[in-house]
Design an enzyme around this catalytic site. Structure first.
Site, short mmCIF file in Angstrom:
data_model
loop_
_atom_site.label_atom_id
_atom_site.label_comp_id
_atom_site.label_asym_id
_atom_site.label_seq_id
_atom_site.Cartn_x
_atom_site.Cartn_y
_atom_site.Cartn_z
N CYS A 34 32.65 38.57 52.32
CA CYS A 34 33.85 39.02 52.36
C CYS A 34 34.68 38.67 53.68
O CYS A 34 35.78 39.12 53.96
CB CYS A 34 33.87 40.65 52.36
SG CYS A 34 33.89 41.27 50.56
N HIS A 40 39.74 36.61 49.59
CA HIS A 40 39.41 36.41 48.16
C HIS A 40 39.87 37.48 47.64
O HIS A 40 40.47 38.38 48.21
CB HIS A 40 38.04 36.24 48.02
CG HIS A 40 37.21 37.51 48.82
ND1 HIS A 40 37.10 37.77 50.16
CD2 HIS A 40 36.78 38.66 48.02
CE1 HIS A 40 36.50 38.94 50.56
NE2 HIS A 40 36.58 39.71 49.33
N GLU A 125 36.20 48.73 43.49
CA GLU A 125 36.50 47.24 44.33
C GLU A 125 36.15 46.34 43.36
O GLU A 125 36.30 45.31 42.82
CB GLU A 125 36.02 47.21 45.56
CG GLU A 125 36.46 45.89 46.16
CD GLU A 125 35.88 45.81 47.76
OE1 GLU A 125 36.81 46.07 48.51
OE2 GLU A 125 34.67 45.45 47.78
NI NI Z 1 35.94 41.62 49.05
#
Ligand code: NI
Length: 136
Positions: A34, A40, A125
């Site tokens: 991340c 991303h 998420e």
């Molecule tokens: Ni992420």
């Protein structure tokens, strides 16, 4: 008699998790993939849950159209197809983790809702990773 009305919504957004005051190595260690400097994306799924009393006249807790319109203007228009770090002011100095995004969403929707309602935000998420926040 309290009833909860849930409304689902969706947005795609890009992010990068990192702290400006940490080295790349430290960010890499804590945030892993991340921390990709090129960002991303995630397909975020949102559930806004509004709890209140049933209005004896309408039979509604809240007209879902009102909730739908708040989510559209406050969240979808603001976040969808955006780079959260770069394009969304709330994340200029706030790491856009699912936790922090859920708190920002809560605050934005809560500000537009009648004070009498209790609000809970559920934010996915990924299909397997999700967080909840209800203002505590
Ligand atoms: Ni992420």
């Amino acid at each position: 008699m309290k009833v909860t009305v849930h409304r689902k919504a969706h947005f795609n957004a890009a992010h990068r998790l990192y702290r400006k005051d940490w080295s790349f190595e430290k960010n890499d260690e804590v945030f892993g993939l991340c921390n990709n400097p090129n960002f991303h994306g995630h397909n975020y799924e949102l559930i806004a849950s509004v709890t209140g009393d049933i209005d004896p006249e309408t039979g509604y807790v809240i007209d879902v159209k009102i909730l739908k319109d708040i989510i559209k203007s406050e969240i979808e228009d603001a976040f969808d197809h955006k780079n959260l770090n770069v394009e969304v002011p709330e994340f200029k100095d706030l790491n856009p983790t699912a936790e922090n995004i859920a708190v920002v969403i809560y605050n934005k929707i809560k500000a537009k809702l009648d004070k009498k309602f209790h609000l809970e935000i559920t934010l996915y998420e990924t299909p397997r990773n999700f967080v909840t926040y209800s203002g505590e």
